[in-house]
Write a protein that holds these residues in place. Structure first.
Motif, PDB file in Angstrom:
ATOM      1  N   GLY A 101      16.618  42.391  18.809  1.00 46.51           N
ATOM      2  CA  GLY A 101      17.184  42.587  17.480  1.00 46.51           C
ATOM      3  C   GLY A 101      17.636  41.316  16.793  1.00 46.51           C
ATOM      4  O   GLY A 101      17.999  41.339  15.609  1.00 46.51           O
ATOM      5  N   ALA A 102      17.616  40.176  17.496  1.00 46.09           N
ATOM      6  CA  ALA A 102      18.057  38.920  16.895  1.00 46.09           C
ATOM      7  C   ALA A 102      17.112  38.513  15.766  1.00 46.09           C
ATOM      8  O   ALA A 102      15.893  38.629  15.893  1.00 46.09           O
ATOM      9  CB  ALA A 102      18.118  37.815  17.946  1.00 46.09           C
ATOM     10  N   PRO A 103      17.644  38.026  14.630  1.00 44.08           N
ATOM     11  CA  PRO A 103      16.782  37.620  13.509  1.00 44.08           C
ATOM     12  C   PRO A 103      16.034  36.336  13.824  1.00 44.08           C
ATOM     13  O   PRO A 103      16.538  35.448  14.509  1.00 44.08           O
ATOM     14  CB  PRO A 103      17.784  37.409  12.370  1.00 44.08           C
ATOM     15  CG  PRO A 103      19.059  37.061  13.060  1.00 44.08           C
ATOM     16  CD  PRO A 103      19.078  37.856  14.329  1.00 44.08           C
ATOM     17  N   ALA A 125       3.000  31.243  15.317  1.00 42.05           N
ATOM     18  CA  ALA A 125       3.596  31.584  16.613  1.00 42.05           C
ATOM     19  C   ALA A 125       4.190  32.986  16.581  1.00 42.05           C
ATOM     20  O   ALA A 125       4.062  33.755  17.540  1.00 42.05           O
ATOM     21  CB  ALA A 125       4.674  30.563  16.975  1.00 42.05           C
ATOM     22  N   LEU A 126       4.831  33.343  15.475  1.00 43.26           N
ATOM     23  CA  LEU A 126       5.418  34.681  15.347  1.00 43.26           C
ATOM     24  C   LEU A 126       4.337  35.761  15.327  1.00 43.26           C
ATOM     25  O   LEU A 126       4.534  36.858  15.860  1.00 43.26           O
ATOM     26  CB  LEU A 126       6.282  34.757  14.094  1.00 43.26           C
ATOM     27  CG  LEU A 126       7.571  33.923  14.109  1.00 43.26           C
ATOM     28  CD1 LEU A 126       8.281  34.025  12.757  1.00 43.26           C
ATOM     29  CD2 LEU A 126       8.501  34.356  15.236  1.00 43.26           C
ATOM     30  N   GLU A 135       1.962  40.576  20.962  1.00 42.54           N
ATOM     31  CA  GLU A 135       2.379  40.891  22.330  1.00 42.54           C
ATOM     32  C   GLU A 135       3.548  41.863  22.353  1.00 42.54           C
ATOM     33  O   GLU A 135       4.077  42.180  23.424  1.00 42.54           O
ATOM     34  CB  GLU A 135       2.757  39.603  23.068  1.00 42.54           C
ATOM     35  CG  GLU A 135       1.591  38.652  23.247  1.00 42.54           C
ATOM     36  CD  GLU A 135       1.972  37.381  23.986  1.00 42.54           C
ATOM     37  OE1 GLU A 135       3.075  37.350  24.582  1.00 42.54           O
ATOM     38  OE2 GLU A 135       1.181  36.433  23.982  1.00 42.54           O
ATOM     39  N   GLY A 136       3.989  42.296  21.187  1.00 41.10           N
ATOM     40  CA  GLY A 136       5.077  43.258  21.126  1.00 41.10           C
ATOM     41  C   GLY A 136       6.453  42.664  21.340  1.00 41.10           C
ATOM     42  O   GLY A 136       7.419  43.402  21.574  1.00 41.10           O
ATOM     43  N   LEU A 137       6.581  41.343  21.229  1.00 41.83           N
ATOM     44  CA  LEU A 137       7.863  40.697  21.490  1.00 41.83           C
ATOM     45  C   LEU A 137       8.689  40.462  20.226  1.00 41.83           C
ATOM     46  O   LEU A 137       9.896  40.233  20.305  1.00 41.83           O
ATOM     47  CB  LEU A 137       7.644  39.365  22.213  1.00 41.83           C
ATOM     48  CG  LEU A 137       7.106  39.495  23.642  1.00 41.83           C
ATOM     49  CD1 LEU A 137       6.844  38.117  24.234  1.00 41.83           C
ATOM     50  CD2 LEU A 137       8.072  40.284  24.521  1.00 41.83           C
ATOM     51  N   VAL A 138       8.059  40.480  19.057  1.00 41.51           N
ATOM     52  CA  VAL A 138       8.798  40.419  17.798  1.00 41.51           C
ATOM     53  C   VAL A 138       8.297  41.527  16.886  1.00 41.51           C
ATOM     54  O   VAL A 138       7.182  42.028  17.044  1.00 41.51           O
ATOM     55  CB  VAL A 138       8.668  39.041  17.095  1.00 41.51           C
ATOM     56  CG1 VAL A 138       9.036  37.903  18.031  1.00 41.51           C
ATOM     57  CG2 VAL A 138       7.273  38.844  16.535  1.00 41.51           C
ATOM     58  N   ALA A 189      11.858  41.948  19.069  1.00 44.51           N
ATOM     59  CA  ALA A 189      11.598  43.376  19.223  1.00 44.51           C
ATOM     60  C   ALA A 189      12.673  44.026  20.096  1.00 44.51           C
ATOM     61  O   ALA A 189      13.022  43.495  21.155  1.00 44.51           O
ATOM     62  CB  ALA A 189      10.231  43.603  19.849  1.00 44.51           C
ATOM     63  N   PRO A 190      13.206  45.159  19.658  1.00 47.34           N
ATOM     64  CA  PRO A 190      14.135  45.909  20.504  1.00 47.34           C
ATOM     65  C   PRO A 190      13.429  46.395  21.765  1.00 47.34           C
ATOM     66  O   PRO A 190      12.196  46.519  21.793  1.00 47.34           O
ATOM     67  CB  PRO A 190      14.554  47.090  19.615  1.00 47.34           C
ATOM     68  CG  PRO A 190      14.201  46.675  18.218  1.00 47.34           C
ATOM     69  CD  PRO A 190      13.002  45.789  18.345  1.00 47.34           C
TER      70      PRO A 190
END
Length: 241
Positions: free
Chosen positions: A39-41, A61-62, A68-71, A82-83
């Motif tokens: 949840g971090a911006p 990069a984002l 990969e489901g990480l953001v 990503a939560p």
């Protein structure tokens, strides 16, 4: 976690050049070890300032991390870490267990001497991290150990899926180890890893399957116990009078 500019300076020094790979790797590492919490911006402007580069490599990069489901990108176009979807854990555990089994089984029939040597290198690093109580080391070396087994199996599709599942699991394991650390299970996993390598070296696919299933089952149970813990059972609300 608040203040994206302040937070990003904690994990990433300035880098020179295009740096897409470096930004990707450093952000990924910080997400997986929870330096950047779910949840971090992730503000492109602040990240560009932190890394000392334009927004284009940050954006690239984002995009990779999102794949990969990480953001995650919100409707307002802001990007966040990503939560962790705890509701999806049952199907995650199913996929994880299956990949433990199939990759270890395949490795028994396709491994080379070089694969076995790399497995033992990662296993030795994992055992050392357990002895030293190095939680991040344990989580990282465990991932590398099982990724090497998957690579030994020779199926790049299984390897890619399993590595993604292992990386996703690193965040879940880090949450578990935040609250408590008991080295009983990690020490047991050292022995189980040794048994997996021996079975792979012996080319015993049936034994590999059984050992991998048992190993995965214990890891799943470990996480489930943490999630299901009820701390209120031992909480007394009685008056001290």
């Amino acid at each position: 976690m608040s203040g994206s500019s302040r937070e990003t300076t904690r994990f990433a020094p300035r880098v020179k050049g295009s740096g897409v790979q470096k930004v990707y790797e450093q952000l990924k590492a910080s997400i997986l070890d929870l330096s950047l919490e779910p949840g971090a911006p992730l503000d492109e402007v602040s990240l560009a300032e932190t890394f000392g580069m334009s927004r284009t490599p940050i954006r690239e990069a984002l995009v990779r991390l999102a794949a990969e489901g990480l953001v995650s990108q919100l409707p307002n176009r802001n990007t966040i870490v990503a939560p962790i979807d705890f509701g999806a854990l049952p199907v995650y555990f199913e996929a994880l267990t299956l990949m433990y089994r199939v990759t270890t089984r395949l490795a028994a029939g396709a491994r080379t001497r070089a694969h076995l040597e790399v497995m033992r290198v990662h296993q030795a690093a994992y055992a050392r991290a357990v002895r030293e109580g190095d939680v991040l080391g344990m989580i990282g070396h465990n991932r590398n150990f099982h990724a090497t087994i998957a690579e030994a199996g020779g199926n790049p599709y299984f390897t890619g899926l399993f590595i993604r599942l292992l990386d996703e699991g690193r965040r879940i394991l880090r949450l578990y180890y935040y609250k408590s650390f008991n080295d009983h299970l990690p020490r047991k996993y050292v022995d189980e890893h040794d048994a997996l390598v021996a079975a792979i070296e012996a080319e015993d696919a049936e034994l590999c399957d059984r050992l991998a299933a048992e190993h995965a089952s214990q890891i799943v149970a470990q996480i489930q116990r943490y999630i299901a813990v009820d701390r209120t059972r031992e909480l007394s609300l009685a008056s001290g009078a």
